[in-house]
Design a protein around this motif. Sequence first.
Motif, PDB file in Angstrom:
ATOM      1  N   LYS A   9      -1.079  15.546  26.068  1.00 42.70           N
ATOM      2  CA  LYS A   9      -1.851  15.069  24.915  1.00 42.70           C
ATOM      3  C   LYS A   9      -1.724  16.027  23.731  1.00 42.70           C
ATOM      4  CE  LYS A   9      -5.388  12.047  26.879  1.00 42.70           C
ATOM      5  NZ  LYS A   9      -4.931  10.920  26.036  1.00 42.70           N
ATOM      6  N   ILE A  10      -1.724  17.335  24.034  1.00 42.28           N
ATOM      7  CA  ILE A  10      -1.554  18.345  22.981  1.00 42.28           C
ATOM      8  C   ILE A  10      -0.189  18.175  22.310  1.00 42.28           C
ATOM      9  CG2 ILE A  10      -1.265  20.816  22.533  1.00 42.28           C
ATOM     10  CD1 ILE A  10      -3.321  21.325  24.767  1.00 42.28           C
ATOM     11  N   ASN A  11       0.847  17.972  23.138  1.00 43.75           N
ATOM     12  CA  ASN A  11       2.190  17.800  22.592  1.00 43.75           C
ATOM     13  C   ASN A  11       2.329  16.505  21.813  1.00 43.75           C
ATOM     14  OD1 ASN A  11       3.142  20.221  23.583  1.00 43.75           O
ATOM     15  ND2 ASN A  11       3.908  19.353  25.484  1.00 43.75           N
ATOM     16  N   GLY A  12       1.585  15.479  22.240  1.00 42.07           N
ATOM     17  CA  GLY A  12       1.605  14.224  21.504  1.00 42.07           C
ATOM     18  C   GLY A  12       1.146  14.418  20.069  1.00 42.07           C
ATOM     19  N   PHE A  13       0.195  15.354  19.890  1.00 45.94           N
ATOM     20  CA  PHE A  13      -0.275  15.677  18.540  1.00 45.94           C
ATOM     21  C   PHE A  13       0.703  16.605  17.818  1.00 45.94           C
ATOM     22  CE2 PHE A  13      -2.471  18.862  15.892  1.00 45.94           C
ATOM     23  CZ  PHE A  13      -2.921  18.028  14.865  1.00 45.94           C
ATOM     24  N   LEU A  14       1.136  17.680  18.517  1.00 45.75           N
ATOM     25  CA  LEU A  14       2.013  18.670  17.897  1.00 45.75           C
ATOM     26  C   LEU A  14       3.345  18.081  17.452  1.00 45.75           C
ATOM     27  CD1 LEU A  14       1.463  21.780  20.228  1.00 45.75           C
ATOM     28  CD2 LEU A  14       0.601  21.455  17.900  1.00 45.75           C
ATOM     29  N   ALA A 159       8.703  30.356  24.614  1.00 50.08           N
ATOM     30  CA  ALA A 159       9.313  29.022  24.592  1.00 50.08           C
ATOM     31  C   ALA A 159      10.739  29.019  25.114  1.00 50.08           C
ATOM     32  CB  ALA A 159       9.281  28.456  23.179  1.00 50.08           C
ATOM     33  N   LEU A 160      11.557  29.964  24.667  1.00 46.85           N
ATOM     34  CA  LEU A 160      12.971  29.963  25.036  1.00 46.85           C
ATOM     35  C   LEU A 160      13.296  30.979  26.129  1.00 46.85           C
ATOM     36  CD1 LEU A 160      14.711  29.522  21.562  1.00 46.85           C
ATOM     37  CD2 LEU A 160      13.761  27.801  23.093  1.00 46.85           C
ATOM     38  N   GLY A 161      12.902  32.233  25.899  1.00 45.22           N
ATOM     39  CA  GLY A 161      13.256  33.282  26.849  1.00 45.22           C
ATOM     40  C   GLY A 161      12.723  33.056  28.244  1.00 45.22           C
ATOM     41  N   PHE A 162      11.496  32.580  28.360  1.00 42.46           N
ATOM     42  CA  PHE A 162      10.865  32.418  29.671  1.00 42.46           C
ATOM     43  C   PHE A 162      10.826  30.950  30.119  1.00 42.46           C
ATOM     44  CE2 PHE A 162       8.260  36.436  28.541  1.00 42.46           C
ATOM     45  CZ  PHE A 162       9.328  37.239  28.914  1.00 42.46           C
ATOM     46  N   VAL A 163       9.962  30.157  29.499  1.00 38.57           N
ATOM     47  CA  VAL A 163       9.738  28.777  29.944  1.00 38.57           C
ATOM     48  C   VAL A 163      10.996  27.921  29.793  1.00 38.57           C
ATOM     49  CG1 VAL A 163       8.310  26.732  29.683  1.00 38.57           C
ATOM     50  CG2 VAL A 163       7.310  28.988  29.315  1.00 38.57           C
ATOM     51  N   GLY A 164      11.640  27.989  28.641  1.00 40.24           N
ATOM     52  CA  GLY A 164      12.833  27.182  28.404  1.00 40.24           C
ATOM     53  C   GLY A 164      13.952  27.471  29.382  1.00 40.24           C
ATOM     54  N   ASN A 165      14.145  28.746  29.697  1.00 37.33           N
ATOM     55  CA  ASN A 165      15.220  29.104  30.618  1.00 37.33           C
ATOM     56  C   ASN A 165      14.910  28.709  32.059  1.00 37.33           C
ATOM     57  OD1 ASN A 165      17.179  30.046  28.891  1.00 37.33           O
ATOM     58  ND2 ASN A 165      16.380  32.141  28.850  1.00 37.33           N
ATOM     59  N   MET A 166      13.639  28.515  32.396  1.00 40.17           N
ATOM     60  CA  MET A 166      13.289  27.981  33.709  1.00 40.17           C
ATOM     61  C   MET A 166      13.805  26.548  33.841  1.00 40.17           C
ATOM     62  SD  MET A 166       9.363  29.334  34.138  1.00 40.17           S
ATOM     63  CE  MET A 166       9.118  28.735  35.801  1.00 40.17           C
ATOM     64  N   PHE A 414       5.217  25.451  23.084  1.00 39.27           N
ATOM     65  CA  PHE A 414       5.569  26.700  22.404  1.00 39.27           C
ATOM     66  C   PHE A 414       6.690  26.502  21.385  1.00 39.27           C
ATOM     67  CE2 PHE A 414       3.297  28.407  26.096  1.00 39.27           C
ATOM     68  CZ  PHE A 414       2.502  29.355  25.467  1.00 39.27           C
ATOM     69  N   ASN A 415       7.537  25.494  21.617  1.00 38.86           N
ATOM     70  CA  ASN A 415       8.547  25.151  20.610  1.00 38.86           C
ATOM     71  C   ASN A 415       7.870  24.724  19.316  1.00 38.86           C
ATOM     72  OD1 ASN A 415      11.086  25.615  21.734  1.00 38.86           O
ATOM     73  ND2 ASN A 415      11.055  23.706  22.887  1.00 38.86           N
ATOM     74  N   ALA A 416       6.836  23.895  19.449  1.00 39.52           N
ATOM     75  CA  ALA A 416       6.103  23.434  18.273  1.00 39.52           C
ATOM     76  C   ALA A 416       5.446  24.602  17.547  1.00 39.52           C
ATOM     77  CB  ALA A 416       5.053  22.401  18.687  1.00 39.52           C
ATOM     78  N   LEU A 417       4.879  25.521  18.321  1.00 39.96           N
ATOM     79  CA  LEU A 417       4.180  26.662  17.720  1.00 39.96           C
ATOM     80  C   LEU A 417       5.124  27.558  16.933  1.00 39.96           C
ATOM     81  CD1 LEU A 417       1.733  27.653  20.618  1.00 39.96           C
ATOM     82  CD2 LEU A 417       1.236  26.339  18.538  1.00 39.96           C
ATOM     83  N   MET A 418       6.393  27.632  17.361  1.00 38.40           N
ATOM     84  CA  MET A 418       7.338  28.489  16.631  1.00 38.40           C
ATOM     85  C   MET A 418       7.937  27.769  15.422  1.00 38.40           C
ATOM     86  SD  MET A 418      10.662  28.625  19.142  1.00 38.40           S
ATOM     87  CE  MET A 418      12.181  27.754  18.700  1.00 38.40           C
ATOM     88  N   VAL A 419       7.912  26.426  15.441  1.00 32.56           N
ATOM     89  CA  VAL A 419       8.475  25.668  14.330  1.00 32.56           C
ATOM     90  C   VAL A 419       7.633  25.812  13.065  1.00 32.56           C
ATOM     91  CG1 VAL A 419       8.905  23.339  13.448  1.00 32.56           C
ATOM     92  CG2 VAL A 419       9.719  23.979  15.719  1.00 32.56           C
ATOM     93  N   PHE A 420       6.309  25.743  13.195  1.00 32.16           N
ATOM     94  CA  PHE A 420       5.439  25.746  12.019  1.00 32.16           C
ATOM     95  C   PHE A 420       5.615  26.965  11.113  1.00 32.16           C
ATOM     96  CE2 PHE A 420       2.944  22.543  14.478  1.00 32.16           C
ATOM     97  CZ  PHE A 420       2.947  21.553  13.505  1.00 32.16           C
TER      98      PHE A 420
END
Length: 444
Positions: A9-14, A159-166, A414-420
């Motif tokens: 739901k959070i991502n739906g908004f972000l 977003a990228l180093g940890f979660v994204g690479n998983m 976290f991708n959204a948080l870095m975009v803003f």
Amino acid sequence: MDLFQIIDKINGFLWGPFMLAFLLGAGILYTFRLRFIQITMVKQAFYHTFGGLFNKKEKEEGGGITSFQALATSIAAQVGTGNLAGVATAIAAGGPGAIFWMWISSFLGMATIFAEAVLAQKYKEEKDGQVVGGPAYYIQKGVGSKALAVFFAVSIIIALGFVGNMVQSNSIAAAFDTFNVPRVVIGIIVAILIGFIIFGGIQRIAKIASTVVPFMALFYIGGSLIIVFANFTDVLAAFELIFYAAFNPEAATGGVIGATIKEAIRYGVSRGLFSNEAGMGSTPHAHAVAKVKHPAQQGLVAIMAVIIDTVIICTLTALVIIITKSYESGMTGIQLTQESFTRGLGDFGYPFIAICLFFFAFTTILGWYYFGETNVKYLFGQKGINAYRALVLVFIVVGTTINVPLVWELADTFNALMVFPNILALFILSPVVVRIYKDFKTKG
């Protein structure tokens, strides 16, 4: 409501209309302020990308990497599972017409990514004998906000180093499921290979990327073209369907997909932006390190990265899916891509996609690792690098055994948080980019 539903739901908004408008707005701004640089400077972009490829002097210069190596490192991150699964998802959810809107977003994204690369070059600096740069640096030095820069740095590391690479390591493990190899074993092998490369620093990462990326891109393009040429008489019809379905999605497919114009635009634009990463603040880290005579030169190289990623590779994926009529199968994601290549290449289709998926995900890990490393240096200096490297390797192994949907949702957050903060900086610093571009044009 469980954790997955909350994050969804959070991502739906972000990632709603506001985010897409934010990203496209930056592309529109720079397209007009740079006088349609995507069209007027495409020849120069090609020259600055490949003109010095075989220049021995350029390769021997120390301190940084060549412009082509920066491009390869950038493409390593851009060309990933999104080019395979993302395009398929766009077509499955938005119909073939989504590809038209993917082209529109990539066209605008070329202007955005030019600005990102120029700013990365403009505000780069040297730390511990190494050149570093990226959004955190131009946000602090250009915008003047240390807090916003730190916020971006923390977001991209997670977003990228940890979660994204998983997620990427999980994709690699999934590609080997047919060989009945335990996923954790695949994870350990991948971690060892990645560890060998990343402990060699950006020079080794860039060297591997400039060797592997052209091979993997040509391998995938070659396989796609075999299907396209084998069905050459259907290519024109496929393009006609894309253009017609962009404005009449349900009529174009006879209601098979049931997509609306809104869905075609939404999925086409979003998947295009996510694929080439224009405006997301990731690729500038690679372009900052390139040794060029003028910042605008690397900006033009960045444009070529979008052309390769979206205009060429994503378009070929779309053509294969449409030509083989696999989009009518009801499948989505990587399963749809595998189905289309199996229809086009026969029994070799499945292993072909498995091989491509391995290389696409592996090189994305390298690119995303480096983007995270740059921000670790920004926050903690050289002393934080070894701990970061160790954590990345642990996340790679753990990633092969996880519940992917939840991790994808976290990565999107976290991708959204870095975009803003990055997009905000691009709007504020547009006069700087325009001034640098005019200077480049004046000097010829």
